[in-house]
Design a protein around this motif. Structure first.
Motif, mmCIF file in Angstrom:
data_model
loop_
_atom_site.group_PDB
_atom_site.id
_atom_site.type_symbol
_atom_site.label_atom_id
_atom_site.label_comp_id
_atom_site.label_asym_id
_atom_site.label_seq_id
_atom_site.Cartn_x
_atom_site.Cartn_y
_atom_site.Cartn_z
ATOM 1 N N ASP A 103 -10.635 -2.302 1.202
ATOM 2 C CA ASP A 103 -9.625 -2.647 2.300
ATOM 3 C C ASP A 103 -9.944 -2.217 3.606
ATOM 4 O OD1 ASP A 103 -9.069 -0.129 2.096
ATOM 5 O OD2 ASP A 103 -7.631 -0.204 0.461
ATOM 6 N N THR A 152 -11.389 1.458 3.320
ATOM 7 C CA THR A 152 -12.461 1.740 2.407
ATOM 8 C C THR A 152 -13.651 0.825 3.183
ATOM 9 O OG1 THR A 152 -11.790 0.060 0.919
ATOM 10 C CG2 THR A 152 -11.540 2.298 0.345
ATOM 11 N N SER A 176 -11.098 -2.625 -8.454
ATOM 12 C CA SER A 176 -10.502 -2.682 -7.117
ATOM 13 C C SER A 176 -10.960 -3.444 -6.035
ATOM 14 C CB SER A 176 -10.447 -1.137 -6.917
ATOM 15 O OG SER A 176 -9.765 -0.750 -5.502
ATOM 16 N N TYR A 177 -10.726 -3.294 -4.752
ATOM 17 C CA TYR A 177 -11.427 -4.047 -3.818
ATOM 18 C C TYR A 177 -11.493 -3.267 -2.520
ATOM 19 C CZ TYR A 177 -6.347 -4.131 -2.616
ATOM 20 O OH TYR A 177 -5.196 -3.986 -2.442
ATOM 21 N N SER A 181 -14.225 -0.958 -11.200
ATOM 22 C CA SER A 181 -12.889 -0.388 -11.480
ATOM 23 C C SER A 181 -11.849 -1.769 -11.412
ATOM 24 C CB SER A 181 -12.528 0.690 -10.746
ATOM 25 O OG SER A 181 -12.717 0.299 -9.200
ATOM 26 N N ILE A 221 -16.185 0.467 -7.140
ATOM 27 C CA ILE A 221 -15.049 -0.378 -6.567
ATOM 28 C C ILE A 221 -15.059 -1.930 -7.491
ATOM 29 C CG2 ILE A 221 -14.330 -2.014 -4.752
ATOM 30 C CD1 ILE A 221 -14.965 0.357 -2.726
ATOM 31 N N ARG A 251 -6.975 6.222 -0.909
ATOM 32 C CA ARG A 251 -8.296 5.788 -1.329
ATOM 33 C C ARG A 251 -9.440 6.074 -0.468
ATOM 34 N NH1 ARG A 251 -5.030 1.509 -2.844
ATOM 35 N NH2 ARG A 251 -5.831 0.047 -0.974
ATOM 36 N N GLN A 303 0.894 -1.104 -0.036
ATOM 37 C CA GLN A 303 0.024 -0.116 0.073
ATOM 38 C C GLN A 303 1.021 1.104 -0.069
ATOM 39 O OE1 GLN A 303 -3.097 0.033 -0.423
ATOM 40 N NE2 GLN A 303 -3.676 -1.874 -0.016
#
Length: 538
Positions: free
Chosen positions: A427, A430, A424-425, A422, A419, A501, A204
């Motif tokens: 975490d 978020t 993404s995920y 896109s 999310i 994020r 990250q």
């Protein structure tokens, strides 16, 4: 935020006073954390930014109303009128925000729990400071009576005229608009149904940071940086002296090495291979004719030599064994796949009286990811429940409460859909978004509905009251949303991806929630015609 405040109030007091409330609230909260010996961690480090951003909301609403009153009355009367009109809505918005953050504290992740708890404390402090400090100091400030200090606050402004036209057009097509909103919500619910959840730490950080560079170098020249431990439990002494048990340990090692993410594995079978290589001048393999007596002799020689590495992987009774696997990745989804595969494979090769148990940092990442999922669900349910109960107590109407929750739900679903689409995920950062949106976003709804009630009590008909309420609160709500969005966008500059994020998502959520509130709620009120509002009008 200072620019937004100056644009709103067009004087220095309109900037200094709200920022003073923010600073006092933040310092008191951080001081309380220090008093309770709560250390700053990767999640609670965002508390100053969150509090500085959120605590400004009540100040904007109070000062907007005060300056509006100041055009018609003296300073003392203006403060009294604002206190009488806004104390209840400000208290209710603060309570719902506190409840939203408290919902986040109901988790086994200590960092998230501390964040939710002290954010709720900070919001309560901000409310107390707002309704005590501002009313006390405003009458003594040299603000000219009758001067329009709030830019664009009247319905004659160009922006409001355009917004009013849009709202009037939507009211004319309220049924179609409502159906489209429901279809949009259903579509986003389907899109976000399988939104992935993952967790990693070092990855990250920005690639330019020292910790990220060190991690890359260690993975390049060594077997990995993430330790994964596999504890194999036996039920009797000398269980791992037996050839079948040692062969099973070696098979598990080979299974681990078959995963490209694993760079190094240490197993008790390595000691047997090394002894066989040295004594029999053989290749690095298990003896071709193993026996319990042979392995016992090998281990006896190890125990009486200067090398005690065997004690790191076998206990003195040879009842428990440990396999250490170093991985090049700390991504929880990859580690979960490896652990599940090895666990299933071990069940097929280990003797029936033995069991494999995964542990180590990799398992911690996997379990914390599970808690992220559970925590997200809990915070979503609890936040929605707290908000619903608060709105029911405040407006005493189930339809009004359901209408109020809709813009919040649409905002959360929009985030999850983005999310998912896109790639993404969710975490550890978020995962907070549902509680934050319900806690903060409900403020917009409460201020709008309170203004509707106030207009109805003043004699306006419900349809007219909605227009008057929107005219009154649209600018404070948008200024609140913009100021909070700009405050949260500061987090985007963090070198830690989770924080960046989170800042981006919360900032966009504030704008979305404000727009959904100003567009969806008025249309639905005119369409549903809640009895509580129409009875008051009658």
């Amino acid at each position: 935020m200072s620019l937004v405040l100056y644009f709103s109030f067009r004087n220095a007091y309109g900037v200094i006073l709200p920022l003073t409330v923010c600073v006092i609230s933040t310092l008191w909260t951080l001081g309380l954390m220090a008093l309770m010996d709560i250390r700053i961690n990767i999640i609670t480090s965002t508390i100053p930014v969150f509090l500085m951003t959120i605590s400004i909301a009540d100040s904007i609403h109070f000062m907007s109303d005060y300056y509006r009153n100041l055009e018609k009355m003296d300073a003392g009367a203006a403060v009294n009128h604002s206190m009488m009109r806004l104390t209840n809505p400000l208290m209710m918005t603060s309570v719902t925000t506190c409840m939203g953050f408290l919902a986040l504290s109901y988790t086994k992740l200590i960092y998230v729990s501390q964040f939710g708890l002290f954010m709720s404390v900070g919001v309560a402090i901000a409310f107390v400071v707002t309704v005590t400090f501002l009313p006390a100091i405003l009458p003594f400030l040299n603000v000219q009576r009758g001067k329009n200090t709030q830019h664009g606050g009247s319905g004659n402004s160009y922006l409001f005229r355009q917004f009013s036209r849009l709202l009037h057009w939507l009211n004319g097509k309220s049924v179609v608009f409502s159906v489209l909103i429901l279809l949009l919500g259903a579509g986003m619910l389907v899109a976000s149904r399988d939104v992935p959840v993952d967790n990693q730490n070092i990855a990250q950080f920005d690639k330019s940071t020292d910790i990220r560079k060190a991690d890359v170098l260690l993975n390049q020249y060594f077997g990995g940086t993430v330790p994964n431990y596999f504890w194999i439990r036996g039920t009797e002494s000398r269980a791992f002296v037996k050839p079948e048990a040692m062969a099973a340990l070696d098979a598990i090692k080979q299974r681990l090495m078959s995963h490209k993410e694993i760079g190094y594995v240490a197993s008790p079978s390595d000691f047997m291979k090394r002894m066989n290589q040295q004594i029999n001048h053989d290749t690095f393999r298990l003896p071709p004719d193993p026996s319990e007596a042979l392995y016992g002799q090998y281990l006896f020689l190890y125990e009486n030599s200067t090398e005690q590495d065997v004690r790191n992987l076998l206990d003195p009774d040879y009842k428990n064994a440990l396999i250490v696997a170093m991985s090049h990745t700390e991504k929880a989804s990859d580690l979960r796949r490896i652990i599940q595969d090895v666990d299933a494979y071990a069940a097929t090769v280990l003797p029936t009286n033995m069991k494999l148990v995964a542990s180590g940092f990799g398992e911690v990442l996997v379990k914390s990811t599970d808690e992220i999922v559970n925590g997200q669900l809990r915070s979503f349910v609890l936040s929605a429940l707290f908000v619903m109960v608060t709105l029911l107590l405040l407006f005493r109407s189930l339809p009004v409460a359901l209408i109020s929750v809709l813009p919040l739900s649409l905002t959360v679903l929009t985030n999850f859909s983005v999310i998912q689409l896109s790639g993404s995920y969710i975490d550890i950062g978020t995962a907070l978004i549902a509680g934050i949106v319900f806690g903060i976003g409900v403020d917009f709804v409460i201020h709008l509905l309170s203004s509707v009630q106030g207009a109805i009590r003043a004699g306006a008909k419900p349809a007219e009251a909605v227009v008057l309420a929107v005219e009154e609160v649209w600018l404070p709500i948008m200024l609140n949303a913009i100021s909070m969005a700009m405050g949260f966008l500061v987090l985007v500059y963090s070198n830690y991806g989770v924080t960046a994020r989170l800042g981006m998502m919360v900032a966009s959520s504030m704008m979305l929630c404000a727009l959904f509130t100003l567009l969806v709620v008025p249309v639905l009120i005119n369409l549903v015609k809640p009895k509580v509002l129409y009875q008051e009008a009658g």
